[in-house]
Design a protein around this motif. Structure first.
Motif, PDB file in Angstrom:
ATOM      1  N   VAL A 135      15.430  12.513 -20.503  1.00 42.74           N
ATOM      2  CA  VAL A 135      15.607  11.573 -19.391  1.00 42.74           C
ATOM      3  C   VAL A 135      15.164  12.229 -18.083  1.00 42.74           C
ATOM      4  CG1 VAL A 135      17.264  10.152 -18.107  1.00 42.74           C
ATOM      5  CG2 VAL A 135      17.539  10.454 -20.572  1.00 42.74           C
ATOM      6  N   LEU A 136      15.624  13.463 -17.882  1.00 44.11           N
ATOM      7  CA  LEU A 136      15.273  14.146 -16.637  1.00 44.11           C
ATOM      8  C   LEU A 136      13.759  14.346 -16.523  1.00 44.11           C
ATOM      9  CD1 LEU A 136      16.381  15.336 -14.056  1.00 44.11           C
ATOM     10  CD2 LEU A 136      16.591  17.536 -15.194  1.00 44.11           C
ATOM     11  N   VAL A 137      13.150  14.758 -17.614  1.00 37.20           N
ATOM     12  CA  VAL A 137      11.700  14.987 -17.598  1.00 37.20           C
ATOM     13  C   VAL A 137      10.972  13.675 -17.305  1.00 37.20           C
ATOM     14  CG1 VAL A 137       9.707  15.682 -18.992  1.00 37.20           C
ATOM     15  CG2 VAL A 137      11.875  16.940 -19.177  1.00 37.20           C
ATOM     16  N   PHE A 138      11.442  12.600 -17.951  1.00 38.52           N
ATOM     17  CA  PHE A 138      10.808  11.304 -17.755  1.00 38.52           C
ATOM     18  C   PHE A 138      10.900  10.876 -16.286  1.00 38.52           C
ATOM     19  CE2 PHE A 138      10.832   6.670 -17.626  1.00 38.52           C
ATOM     20  CZ  PHE A 138       9.676   6.372 -18.333  1.00 38.52           C
ATOM     21  N   ILE A 139      12.102  10.993 -15.727  1.00 38.66           N
ATOM     22  CA  ILE A 139      12.290  10.562 -14.327  1.00 38.66           C
ATOM     23  C   ILE A 139      11.464  11.447 -13.392  1.00 38.66           C
ATOM     24  CG2 ILE A 139      13.986  10.436 -12.444  1.00 38.66           C
ATOM     25  CD1 ILE A 139      16.023   9.452 -14.514  1.00 38.66           C
ATOM     26  N   ARG A 140      11.463  12.738 -13.660  1.00 39.05           N
ATOM     27  CA  ARG A 140      10.695  13.656 -12.805  1.00 39.05           C
ATOM     28  C   ARG A 140       9.217  13.261 -12.788  1.00 39.05           C
ATOM     29  NH1 ARG A 140      12.080  19.488 -14.236  1.00 39.05           N
ATOM     30  NH2 ARG A 140      13.973  18.853 -13.133  1.00 39.05           N
ATOM     31  N   ASP A 141       8.658  13.031 -13.965  1.00 41.11           N
ATOM     32  CA  ASP A 141       7.231  12.669 -14.029  1.00 41.11           C
ATOM     33  C   ASP A 141       6.965  11.337 -13.336  1.00 41.11           C
ATOM     34  OD1 ASP A 141       6.825  14.937 -15.412  1.00 41.11           O
ATOM     35  OD2 ASP A 141       6.613  13.996 -17.394  1.00 41.11           O
ATOM     36  N   LEU A 142       7.947  10.434 -13.473  1.00 41.90           N
ATOM     37  CA  LEU A 142       7.779   9.105 -12.909  1.00 41.90           C
ATOM     38  C   LEU A 142       7.742   9.135 -11.382  1.00 41.90           C
ATOM     39  CD1 LEU A 142       7.710   6.169 -14.016  1.00 41.90           C
ATOM     40  CD2 LEU A 142      10.181   6.068 -13.582  1.00 41.90           C
ATOM     41  N   ILE A 143       8.723   9.827 -10.781  1.00 46.09           N
ATOM     42  CA  ILE A 143       8.840   9.715  -9.314  1.00 46.09           C
ATOM     43  C   ILE A 143       8.041  10.781  -8.562  1.00 46.09           C
ATOM     44  CG2 ILE A 143      11.125   8.634  -9.479  1.00 46.09           C
ATOM     45  CD1 ILE A 143      12.304  11.175  -8.364  1.00 46.09           C
ATOM     46  N   GLN A 144       7.542  11.757  -9.298  1.00 49.84           N
ATOM     47  CA  GLN A 144       6.801  12.846  -8.646  1.00 49.84           C
ATOM     48  C   GLN A 144       5.679  12.338  -7.716  1.00 49.84           C
ATOM     49  OE1 GLN A 144       3.768  14.582  -8.835  1.00 49.84           O
ATOM     50  NE2 GLN A 144       4.579  16.280  -7.607  1.00 49.84           N
ATOM     51  N   PRO A 145       4.838  11.407  -8.192  1.00 48.06           N
ATOM     52  CA  PRO A 145       3.750  10.966  -7.297  1.00 48.06           C
ATOM     53  C   PRO A 145       4.248  10.309  -6.005  1.00 48.06           C
ATOM     54  CG  PRO A 145       3.378  10.217  -9.566  1.00 48.06           C
ATOM     55  CD  PRO A 145       4.752  10.783  -9.522  1.00 48.06           C
ATOM     56  N   HIS A 151      14.599  16.949  -5.854  1.00 47.84           N
ATOM     57  CA  HIS A 151      15.421  17.399  -6.973  1.00 47.84           C
ATOM     58  C   HIS A 151      16.729  16.598  -7.025  1.00 47.84           C
ATOM     59  CE1 HIS A 151      16.635  20.123 -10.053  1.00 47.84           C
ATOM     60  NE2 HIS A 151      17.701  20.551  -9.375  1.00 47.84           N
ATOM     61  N   GLN A 152      17.316  16.395  -5.848  1.00 43.73           N
ATOM     62  CA  GLN A 152      18.570  15.620  -5.788  1.00 43.73           C
ATOM     63  C   GLN A 152      18.365  14.184  -6.287  1.00 43.73           C
ATOM     64  OE1 GLN A 152      19.579  16.532  -1.633  1.00 43.73           O
ATOM     65  NE2 GLN A 152      21.658  15.891  -2.191  1.00 43.73           N
ATOM     66  N   ILE A 153      17.229  13.606  -5.930  1.00 42.77           N
ATOM     67  CA  ILE A 153      16.933  12.234  -6.358  1.00 42.77           C
ATOM     68  C   ILE A 153      16.822  12.175  -7.878  1.00 42.77           C
ATOM     69  CG2 ILE A 153      15.220  10.361  -6.271  1.00 42.77           C
ATOM     70  CD1 ILE A 153      14.466  11.367  -3.455  1.00 42.77           C
ATOM     71  N   GLU A 154      16.099  13.144  -8.443  1.00 37.65           N
ATOM     72  CA  GLU A 154      15.933  13.160  -9.903  1.00 37.65           C
ATOM     73  C   GLU A 154      17.283  13.270 -10.595  1.00 37.65           C
ATOM     74  OE1 GLU A 154      11.821  15.755  -9.509  1.00 37.65           O
ATOM     75  OE2 GLU A 154      13.606  16.676 -10.358  1.00 37.65           O
ATOM     76  N   PRO A 191       0.807  -1.220   0.000  1.00 41.63           N
ATOM     77  CA  PRO A 191       0.000   0.000   0.000  1.00 41.63           C
ATOM     78  C   PRO A 191       0.845   1.277   0.000  1.00 41.63           C
ATOM     79  CG  PRO A 191      -0.133  -1.131   2.128  1.00 41.63           C
ATOM     80  CD  PRO A 191       0.589  -2.044   1.202  1.00 41.63           C
ATOM     81  N   LEU A 192       2.011   1.212   0.627  1.00 42.73           N
ATOM     82  CA  LEU A 192       2.831   2.420   0.740  1.00 42.73           C
ATOM     83  C   LEU A 192       3.504   2.794  -0.572  1.00 42.73           C
ATOM     84  CD1 LEU A 192       4.972   2.304   3.981  1.00 42.73           C
ATOM     85  CD2 LEU A 192       3.188   3.951   3.347  1.00 42.73           C
ATOM     86  N   LEU A 193       4.176   1.835  -1.165  1.00 44.01           N
ATOM     87  CA  LEU A 193       4.949   2.096  -2.388  1.00 44.01           C
ATOM     88  C   LEU A 193       4.607   1.023  -3.428  1.00 44.01           C
ATOM     89  CD1 LEU A 193       8.432   2.772  -0.674  1.00 44.01           C
ATOM     90  CD2 LEU A 193       6.950   4.495  -1.681  1.00 44.01           C
ATOM     91  N   PRO A 194       3.403   1.074  -3.993  1.00 47.31           N
ATOM     92  CA  PRO A 194       2.972   0.001  -4.902  1.00 47.31           C
ATOM     93  C   PRO A 194       3.896  -0.151  -6.114  1.00 47.31           C
ATOM     94  CG  PRO A 194       1.387   1.827  -4.884  1.00 47.31           C
ATOM     95  CD  PRO A 194       2.353   2.098  -3.792  1.00 47.31           C
ATOM     96  N   LEU A 223      15.157   2.297  -7.285  1.00 50.90           N
ATOM     97  CA  LEU A 223      16.005   1.989  -8.443  1.00 50.90           C
ATOM     98  C   LEU A 223      15.465   0.896  -9.375  1.00 50.90           C
ATOM     99  CD1 LEU A 223      18.852   3.089  -9.426  1.00 50.90           C
ATOM    100  CD2 LEU A 223      19.722   0.910  -8.636  1.00 50.90           C
ATOM    101  N   PRO A 224      15.064  -0.285  -8.848  1.00 52.24           N
ATOM    102  CA  PRO A 224      14.607  -1.333  -9.775  1.00 52.24           C
ATOM    103  C   PRO A 224      13.429  -0.861 -10.617  1.00 52.24           C
ATOM    104  CG  PRO A 224      14.859  -2.225  -7.578  1.00 52.24           C
ATOM    105  CD  PRO A 224      15.032  -0.742  -7.456  1.00 52.24           C
ATOM    106  N   TRP A 225      12.536  -0.123  -9.970  1.00 49.23           N
ATOM    107  CA  TRP A 225      11.354   0.357 -10.679  1.00 49.23           C
ATOM    108  C   TRP A 225      11.745   1.403 -11.739  1.00 49.23           C
ATOM    109  CZ3 TRP A 225       9.021   5.344  -9.063  1.00 49.23           C
ATOM    110  CH2 TRP A 225       7.896   5.655  -9.808  1.00 49.23           C
TER     111      TRP A 225
END
Ligand code: ATP
Ligand code: MG
Length: 430
Positions: free
Chosen positions: A326-336, A349-352, A258-261, A303-305
């Motif tokens: 790449v940056l835009v893709f990762i940002r959109d991916l991890i934002q939620p 920002h550092q994670i992205e 539930p936390l990180l599906p 990382l695996p995801w």
């Protein structure tokens, strides 16, 4: 079993209220392992006529011969009385329930015995605790704590250990057991489910059957917990080097889903065997004392995801993504996820950047100039730490990591040796 204690069991010498009291000769806590400033606080409270107990994790850790992270003191003195006893102290928090006694190299937290707030009487009333600031007796203070092993007191008056909740017995059995009714205690504060898992992993204990069954029943209620507390718990187990066992238990008990599906789906079953190896390497690395930033720690978790999503995206595009994409893709991916976990914007920002740089390091540019540019980019060292963990655990990109690492070392050495350039006058162009 005979009622007499076996040689491993603590000798029970007296009973006060409903407590088991173990005298100084029958337990292993020595004052030499308690910092002088903590002893000063305990003694001053005691000499002023108050009860003064060491409490919480420090008593548990001292009994287990582990170095405590902090030493908390519990007393029947009220905050204003504590404040008056210590000039170097400050009342902390909403509703003034804690006092910090401040020394040059440490802060000793002194709290007045508290009891749990009254529970709402209706059957299905909301149990989440919102206010827990009601003073109480030592027994009540022990009972409002989370696990039996965390509710032991060390009494400075006679150096005894006081156990109101069966904590010593549970410790001898290596059991993490919730105090009271686990259904109620986990619903009151769902973060306790994560803490049960964290302690089991850290101490090599089992979660006692009834406690574990309640986690299985209430796992989805973790979503009601405050997100900053949940992300702090997750970061803490990564920071302190017991993430592998804890995250495994979070998967098995159903708390991670539930936390990180997204993360759960990428690692569930045997989908990313390298992930577990990576956590093992990470745990060893931080236990050896290497400081790793929170951004890297959180990046390891996703990382695996993220790698899987990047690989799939490139397959969809039939080739490498453009640098900016790449940056835009990762940002959109991890934002939620970052929003759900309430991670601060700076860390997000550092994670992205770390993940983006990692992805780009996997295919090193051929020319030296571009390589140099990488090394001087801010997230390079974060990305290199990630690459090291990824390569060591997956067995992929080991050569790539070696080359980047050697290159970075050379640049560092050259920087160390470089003399400041003599100031040269620019020749004026005619
Ligand atoms: P650590 O070594 O990680 O500091 P700790 O047991 O000292 O472990 P803390 O988070 O510092 O844990 O909390 C101090 C004490 O406060 C705990 O030992 C426990 O008695 C009590 N406590 C902490 N969190 C909760 C909670 N969610 N519910 C009830 N009691 C809690
Ligand atoms: Mg603590």
């Amino acid at each position: 079993m005979s009622p007499e204690a076996t040689s491993e069991e603590p000798a029970v010498t007296t009973e006060v209220e409903s407590a088991v009291v173990v005298d100084r000769s029958s337990h292993s806590i020595s004052r030499r392992r308690i910092p002088e400033n903590v002893l000063k606080v305990l003694y001053r409270l005691h000499r002023s006529g108050y009860r003064a107990y060491l409490c919480g994790g420090s008593v548990r850790d001292l009994l287990m011969h582990r170095p405590p992270k902090d030493f908390d003191v519990a007393t029947d003195a009220h905050p204003m009385e504590i404040r008056r006893l210590f000039r170097n102290s400050r009342i902390i928090g909403r509703r003034f329930r804690l006092v910090h006694v401040i020394f040059q190299d440490m802060i000793v937290e002194v709290s007045t015995f508290r009891r749990e707030p009254e529970r709402p009487s209706e059957e299905n009333a909301e149990l989440l605790i919102t206010d827990d600031n009601t003073f109480g007796s030592p027994l009540q203070d022990a009972r409002r704590r989370d696990f039996t092993m965390n509710a032991l007191f060390y009494n400075i008056a006679d150096f005894s250990v006081i156990d109101y909740v069966g904590g010593l017995e549970d410790m001898a059995r290596k059991h993490v057991r919730v105090i009271g009714d686990p259904d109620i205690r986990f619903r009151e504060d769902p973060v306790r489910m994560m803490r049960a898992i964290e302690f089991a992993s850290r101490l090599g204990f089992q979660i006692e059957e009834g406690t574990y069954a309640a986690i299985l029943r209430h796992k989805n209620e973790i979503l009601k917990a405050s997100p900053p507390r949940v992300s702090e718990e997750i970061l803490e187990l990564l920071r302190r080097g017991w993430s592998r066992g804890a995250i495994r238990l979070m998967v098995d008990s159903g708390l991670l889903e539930p936390l990180l599906p997204e993360v759960y789906r990428a690692i569930a079953g045997d989908r990313a065997p390298y992930f577990w190896k990576m956590l093992e390497v990470l745990d060893r690395t931080v236990q050896a004392g290497r400081k790793i930033s929170d951004a890297v720690l959180f990046s390891v978790l996703v990382l695996p995801w993220v790698m899987e999503e990047l690989e799939q995206e490139e397959q969809r595009r039939h080739g490498r993504m453009r640098i900016g994409d790449v940056l835009v893709f990762i940002r959109d991916l991890i934002q939620p996820i970052c929003a759900r976990m309430a991670l601060p914007a700076g860390m997000r920002h550092q994670i992205e950047l770390a993940l983006e740089t990692l992805w780009r390091l996997l295919e090193p540019p051929a020319d030296r100039r571009s390589q140099f540019r990488f090394v001087y980019r801010e997230p390079f060292s974060d990305a290199l730490s990630l690459l090291e963990l990824y390569a060591l655990s997956s067995g992929k990109y080991i050569e790539v990591f070696r080359q980047w690492n050697a290159f970075a070392q050379r640049v560092k050495r050259a920087e160390g040796e470089a003399q400041p350039l003599p100031h040269r006058k620019r020749r004026r162009r005619r």
